[in-house]
Design an enzyme around this catalytic site. Sequence first.
Site, short mmCIF file in Angstrom:
data_model
loop_
_atom_site.label_atom_id
_atom_site.label_comp_id
_atom_site.label_asym_id
_atom_site.label_seq_id
_atom_site.Cartn_x
_atom_site.Cartn_y
_atom_site.Cartn_z
N ARG A 18 -19.15 11.51 125.55
CA ARG A 18 -19.17 12.99 125.65
C ARG A 18 -18.07 13.56 126.54
O ARG A 18 -18.18 14.67 127.05
CB ARG A 18 -20.54 13.48 126.14
CG ARG A 18 -21.66 13.04 125.23
CD ARG A 18 -22.91 13.86 125.41
NE ARG A 18 -23.93 13.35 124.53
CZ ARG A 18 -24.80 12.41 124.86
NH1 ARG A 18 -24.77 11.89 126.08
NH2 ARG A 18 -25.68 11.99 123.99
N LYS A 76 -5.54 21.33 122.53
CA LYS A 76 -6.07 21.26 121.16
C LYS A 76 -5.96 19.81 120.69
O LYS A 76 -4.88 19.23 120.70
CB LYS A 76 -5.27 22.15 120.21
CG LYS A 76 -5.66 23.60 120.25
CD LYS A 76 -4.99 24.34 119.10
CE LYS A 76 -5.32 25.82 119.15
NZ LYS A 76 -4.57 26.57 118.12
N GLU A 92 9.32 24.44 116.43
CA GLU A 92 8.32 24.99 117.37
C GLU A 92 9.02 25.68 118.55
O GLU A 92 8.51 26.64 119.11
CB GLU A 92 7.39 23.88 117.89
CG GLU A 92 6.59 23.16 116.80
CD GLU A 92 5.35 23.91 116.30
OE1 GLU A 92 5.23 25.11 116.53
OE2 GLU A 92 4.49 23.24 115.66
N LYS A 111 4.14 28.49 126.50
CA LYS A 111 2.82 28.04 126.03
C LYS A 111 1.80 28.06 127.16
O LYS A 111 0.65 28.48 126.97
CB LYS A 111 2.92 26.64 125.41
CG LYS A 111 1.56 26.18 124.88
CD LYS A 111 1.62 25.27 123.72
CE LYS A 111 0.22 25.00 123.19
NZ LYS A 111 0.18 24.04 122.11
N GLU A 131 -8.52 30.32 122.25
CA GLU A 131 -7.99 31.09 121.12
C GLU A 131 -8.94 32.18 120.65
O GLU A 131 -9.27 32.29 119.47
CB GLU A 131 -7.63 30.14 119.95
CG GLU A 131 -6.70 30.81 118.94
CD GLU A 131 -6.11 29.85 117.92
OE1 GLU A 131 -5.48 28.86 118.33
OE2 GLU A 131 -6.28 30.09 116.73
N ARG A 135 -3.82 33.46 121.88
CA ARG A 135 -3.33 32.11 121.56
C ARG A 135 -3.05 31.94 120.06
O ARG A 135 -2.22 31.13 119.67
CB ARG A 135 -4.34 31.05 122.04
CG ARG A 135 -3.80 29.65 121.81
CD ARG A 135 -4.57 28.57 122.54
NE ARG A 135 -3.98 27.28 122.24
CZ ARG A 135 -4.29 26.15 122.83
NH1 ARG A 135 -5.20 26.13 123.79
NH2 ARG A 135 -3.71 25.02 122.49
N ASN A 195 0.35 30.29 116.31
CA ASN A 195 0.25 29.73 114.96
C ASN A 195 1.17 30.43 113.97
O ASN A 195 0.95 30.34 112.76
CB ASN A 195 -1.20 29.82 114.47
CG ASN A 195 -2.10 28.93 115.30
OD1 ASN A 195 -1.73 27.83 115.66
ND2 ASN A 195 -3.29 29.43 115.62
N HIS A 209 2.01 28.78 110.71
CA HIS A 209 1.14 27.61 110.56
C HIS A 209 0.14 27.75 109.42
O HIS A 209 -0.28 26.74 108.86
CB HIS A 209 0.40 27.33 111.87
CG HIS A 209 1.27 26.69 112.92
ND1 HIS A 209 2.41 27.28 113.41
CD2 HIS A 209 1.17 25.50 113.58
CE1 HIS A 209 2.96 26.49 114.31
NE2 HIS A 209 2.23 25.40 114.44
N HIS A 222 0.36 24.79 107.20
CA HIS A 222 -0.74 23.83 106.99
C HIS A 222 -1.03 23.67 105.51
O HIS A 222 -1.36 22.57 105.04
CB HIS A 222 -2.00 24.27 107.74
CG HIS A 222 -1.91 24.06 109.22
ND1 HIS A 222 -2.82 24.59 110.10
CD2 HIS A 222 -1.03 23.38 109.98
CE1 HIS A 222 -2.49 24.25 111.34
NE2 HIS A 222 -1.41 23.52 111.28
N HIS A 236 5.41 18.19 110.20
CA HIS A 236 4.74 19.41 110.64
C HIS A 236 5.76 20.52 110.94
O HIS A 236 5.61 21.66 110.48
CB HIS A 236 3.88 19.10 111.87
CG HIS A 236 3.20 20.29 112.46
ND1 HIS A 236 2.15 20.93 111.85
CD2 HIS A 236 3.45 20.99 113.59
CE1 HIS A 236 1.76 21.96 112.59
NE2 HIS A 236 2.54 22.02 113.65
#
Length: 359
Positions: free
Chosen positions: A118, A140, A182, A224, A234, A238, A242, A245, A249, A262
Site C-alpha cells: 500500500r 504521475k 515536452e 512543471k 490535476e 495541471r 497535457n 496529449h 495518446h 511518446h
Amino acid sequence: MQTLTVDLGDRSYPILIGPGLLRQPDAWRACIPGRQVLVVSNETVAPLYLEATLRALAGLQVETVVLPDGEQYKTLAVLEQVFDRLLRARFDRGCTLLALGGGVIGDMTGFAAACYQRGVSFVQVPTTLLAQVDSSVGGKTGVNHALGKNMIGAFHQPRVVIADTDTLNTLPDRELAAGLAEVIKYGLIRDLPFLDWIEAHLDALLAREPQALAQAIQRSCQDKADIVGRDERESGERALLNLGHTFGHAIETGSGYGNWLHGEAVAAGTMMALDLSARLGWLGAAELGRVQRLFERARLPVAPPAGLGADDFLNLMAVDKKASEGRIRLVLLEGLGNAVVRGDTPPALLRATLDACCR
Ligand code: NAD
Ligand code: GLY
C-alpha cells in the site's frame, strides 16, 4: 549541480540536475530511507548505468530487476516481475524502489511503489531527456491498458529526482528529439520567453551542448514544479501540461504502443490542438507556422500517422482521462504561451481539424 524543489508540504522533494550525479551519491543518498533498495531498470539502460548505480548504493541491501525495453511492456503483466522480486527478497514497508531509465521505467516503478504494501518510497533516476524534463517530476505513475494509455495508475511522489545529465550522452537522436517535444510544450503553454530561448538554442540542444541541455532541463522542471506545487492531483491547472496529449495518446494507442515515441505523438498532437485553436480564431497562420517550423527543426512529426482516420481519433479520444461525462476536454491555446482547458469545443470544428490533419 542545480537543485529545485517540488513544494508539496511534508512530501516536498528535491530535483537534482547536473553531470555525474550517479557517481556522487553523497548528494542524494540521504534521501533514501531504510536499507532495502530495489533498482528497477530495463535491458537497454542496465548495461549502461546499473553498475554505477549499484556502486553508489554500496552498503545497502540492494536487489535489481531488469525489465524488457519498450512502451509495449508498460503493462500490469510485466509489473508482476517487480512484485515477485520484492516478495522473494522479503522487502518490507521501509524499502525503496529506484527507477533507473526513461519514462516507461519511471512510471512503472512509481506505480509499483504506490501499490507494494500500500505504498513504499521511490526514487527517480531519469535517463532520457523526456524523463528529465517531465515524467520523473510530479508523481504521475502507471501502466497502459490495451484500450487506453496510462489508464491504470496512481499519484505517488518520489523522494528525490536525480537527473544526471551525463546519461543523455548515450541517448539515440530520435529519443532526444522526443524529449524536446515536452520542452517545447512548456514554452507553448505558459512560458513565451522560454519558447524564444528554445528557438534560439535549438541547434545547441540538438548538438547536446551540456550547458544548453542543463538550462532546458532546469527551466522545464521549474515550470512543471510550479504547476504541480499548486495542483498536484490535476483538479485544474495541471491539465494544461497535457497540451497535445489527448490527440497524442490516441496516436500512441491507435498506432500500437511503441511504434510512435511518446514525444513524437505529443508533437503531432500539439499541431492538431493548434489547428483547432486556429479554427476557434485564437491563433493565426503565422503562429501555427512558427510552431510547425520549430517541431520540424527538432526533427519531430507535425501530422499523425497515415493509418489513423478521424473516426479512429474520436473513438480513442473518448477514453482519455480528461474526458468527463462523455465530453472530450482539450487543452488549446488562446495565443502562444496561454493554454486553456475547454470541454465545449463545437464538434464540427473538432471534426474539421481531424479531417484536415488525418491523411
Ligand atoms: P522510454 O522510457 O521508452 O525510453 C526511451 C528509450 O530510450 C528506451 O528504449 C530506453 O531503454 C532508452 N534509454 C533510456 N535511457 C537511455 C540512455 N541514457 N541511453 C540510451 N538509451 C536510453 O521513453 P521516454 O520517452 O523516456 O518516456 C516515455 C514514457 O513516459 C511514456 O510511457 C509516457 O507515457 C511517459 N510519460 C509520463 C509522464 C508522467 O508525468 N508520469 C510524462 C510524460 C511521459
Ligand atoms: N505530463 C503531464 C503531467 O505530469 O501532468
